[in-house]
Design a protein around this motif. Structure first.
Motif, short mmCIF file in Angstrom:
data_model
loop_
_atom_site.label_atom_id
_atom_site.label_comp_id
_atom_site.label_asym_id
_atom_site.label_seq_id
_atom_site.Cartn_x
_atom_site.Cartn_y
_atom_site.Cartn_z
N VAL A 196 1.07 -1.15 0.13
CA VAL A 196 0.01 -0.13 -0.02
C VAL A 196 0.82 1.27 0.02
CG1 VAL A 196 -1.73 1.13 1.35
CG2 VAL A 196 -1.79 -1.07 1.25
N ALA A 197 0.56 1.97 -0.91
CA ALA A 197 1.03 3.49 -0.76
C ALA A 197 0.32 4.40 -0.03
CB ALA A 197 1.31 4.16 -2.14
N TYR A 198 1.29 5.15 0.78
CA TYR A 198 0.61 6.21 1.57
C TYR A 198 1.54 7.53 1.91
CZ TYR A 198 3.75 4.48 5.35
OH TYR A 198 5.02 3.95 6.19
N LEU A 199 1.12 8.61 2.34
CA LEU A 199 1.80 9.74 2.43
C LEU A 199 2.25 9.79 3.76
CD1 LEU A 199 0.01 12.38 0.12
CD2 LEU A 199 1.92 10.92 -0.33
N GLU A 200 3.52 10.44 4.02
CA GLU A 200 4.20 10.63 5.30
C GLU A 200 4.94 11.68 5.25
OE1 GLU A 200 4.24 10.01 9.03
OE2 GLU A 200 3.68 7.92 8.17
N GLN A 201 4.44 12.87 5.78
CA GLN A 201 4.80 14.27 5.55
C GLN A 201 4.94 14.38 4.17
OE1 GLN A 201 8.35 14.15 8.17
NE2 GLN A 201 7.18 14.28 9.89
N ASP A 202 4.21 14.16 3.16
CA ASP A 202 4.18 14.69 1.81
C ASP A 202 5.30 13.87 0.89
OD1 ASP A 202 2.29 16.65 1.82
OD2 ASP A 202 3.74 18.20 2.56
N LYS A 203 5.75 12.58 1.50
CA LYS A 203 6.51 11.69 1.04
C LYS A 203 5.79 10.29 0.83
CE LYS A 203 11.06 9.25 1.18
NZ LYS A 203 11.32 8.27 2.07
N ILE A 204 5.98 9.73 -0.44
CA ILE A 204 5.44 8.61 -0.56
C ILE A 204 6.04 7.59 0.09
CG2 ILE A 204 4.37 6.81 -2.44
CD1 ILE A 204 3.97 9.39 -4.53
N CYS A 205 5.49 6.62 0.77
CA CYS A 205 6.02 5.46 1.46
C CYS A 205 5.15 4.28 1.12
CB CYS A 205 6.01 5.71 2.99
SG CYS A 205 6.77 7.14 3.41
N PHE A 206 5.91 3.05 1.43
CA PHE A 206 5.04 1.79 1.28
C PHE A 206 5.02 1.02 2.41
CE2 PHE A 206 6.74 3.39 -2.66
CZ PHE A 206 5.65 3.43 -3.72
N CYS A 207 3.99 0.27 2.58
CA CYS A 207 3.80 -0.92 3.69
C CYS A 207 3.16 -2.01 3.03
CB CYS A 207 2.87 -0.12 4.74
SG CYS A 207 2.73 -1.33 6.28
N SER A 208 3.68 -3.17 3.53
CA SER A 208 2.80 -4.46 3.07
C SER A 208 1.27 -4.13 3.33
CB SER A 208 3.54 -5.65 3.62
OG SER A 208 2.85 -5.83 4.83
N TYR A 209 0.65 -4.96 2.45
CA TYR A 209 -0.96 -4.84 2.53
C TYR A 209 -1.39 -5.36 3.88
CZ TYR A 209 -5.83 -5.34 1.16
OH TYR A 209 -7.09 -5.55 0.89
N HIS A 210 -1.02 -6.29 4.14
CA HIS A 210 -1.71 -6.93 5.37
C HIS A 210 -1.08 -6.39 6.79
CE1 HIS A 210 -3.28 -10.32 3.43
NE2 HIS A 210 -2.21 -10.49 2.65
N GLU A 211 0.00 -5.76 6.82
CA GLU A 211 0.41 -5.18 8.02
C GLU A 211 -0.36 -3.77 7.60
OE1 GLU A 211 4.62 -2.57 8.94
OE2 GLU A 211 4.73 -4.46 8.25
N MET A 212 -0.65 -3.17 6.81
CA MET A 212 -1.25 -1.71 6.65
C MET A 212 -2.70 -1.87 7.37
SD MET A 212 -1.46 1.38 6.28
CE MET A 212 -0.05 1.83 5.11
N LEU A 213 -3.32 -2.74 6.89
CA LEU A 213 -4.47 -3.35 7.24
C LEU A 213 -4.79 -3.39 9.10
CD1 LEU A 213 -6.20 -5.58 4.68
CD2 LEU A 213 -6.33 -3.12 4.78
N GLU A 214 -3.59 -3.98 9.21
CA GLU A 214 -3.59 -4.11 10.86
C GLU A 214 -3.37 -2.60 11.48
OE1 GLU A 214 -0.68 -7.10 11.70
OE2 GLU A 214 -1.70 -8.47 10.82
N ARG A 215 -2.44 -1.97 10.76
CA ARG A 215 -2.15 -0.67 11.64
C ARG A 215 -3.08 0.21 11.35
NH1 ARG A 215 3.22 1.42 8.54
NH2 ARG A 215 2.81 3.18 9.60
N LEU A 216 -3.97 0.03 10.24
CA LEU A 216 -5.28 1.07 10.26
C LEU A 216 -6.27 0.59 11.19
CD1 LEU A 216 -5.20 1.44 6.29
CD2 LEU A 216 -4.37 2.79 8.00
#
Length: 129
Positions: A96-116
């Motif tokens: 999954v791509a997300y923004l962190e302080q206007d920078k594009i970062c990536f996180c594995s899909y399954h890990e991202m769902l858990e974090r969200l």
């Protein structure tokens, strides 16, 4: 961390820089928060309140003067060894791509769902009709 639409050109450039050994396939994935009841929610990673029904996340949009619910999509990238590879197991290849302080970062899909899911707060429970 912000989940929002990212221009395809920017997403592709960031993904190629982050995953240089792979071919990049850009897609969108519906946001699915397992275990959540139907209701109105808020979270620090989204800029306005949203709704969950059948564990999928929805937002309200105005369409021709009518309020309409749309599924919230996350920008994603699939990593392939070459452009023709068929990937059967996305576990370590879908990010999954997300923004962190206007920078594009990536996180594995399954890990991202858990974090969200961990940072999502119920505002009001809704009873499906």
């Amino acid at each position: 961390m912000r989940i929002q639409a990212i221009a395809p050109e920017e997403l592709e450039a960031a993904a190629k820089a982050a995953f240089q050994a792979y071919e990049i396939e850009i897609s969108e994935s519906d946001l699915f928060l397992k275990g959540r009841i139907a209701g109105q929610y808020q979270a620090p990673w989204y800029d306005h309140d949203f709704y969950i029904s059948t564990e999928y996340v929805y937002e309200d949009r105005m369409v021709n003067g009518n309020q309409t619910r749309y599924k919230v999509a996350m920008p994603c990238v699939l990593l392939k060894k070459d452009r023709y590879e068929v990937v059967y197991d996305y576990q370590d290849r879908y990010y999954v791509a997300y923004l962190e302080q206007d920078k594009i970062c990536f996180c594995s899909y399954h890990e991202m769902l858990e974090r969200l899911n961990e940072t999502t707060t119920l505002i009001k429970e809704l009873i499906p009709v």
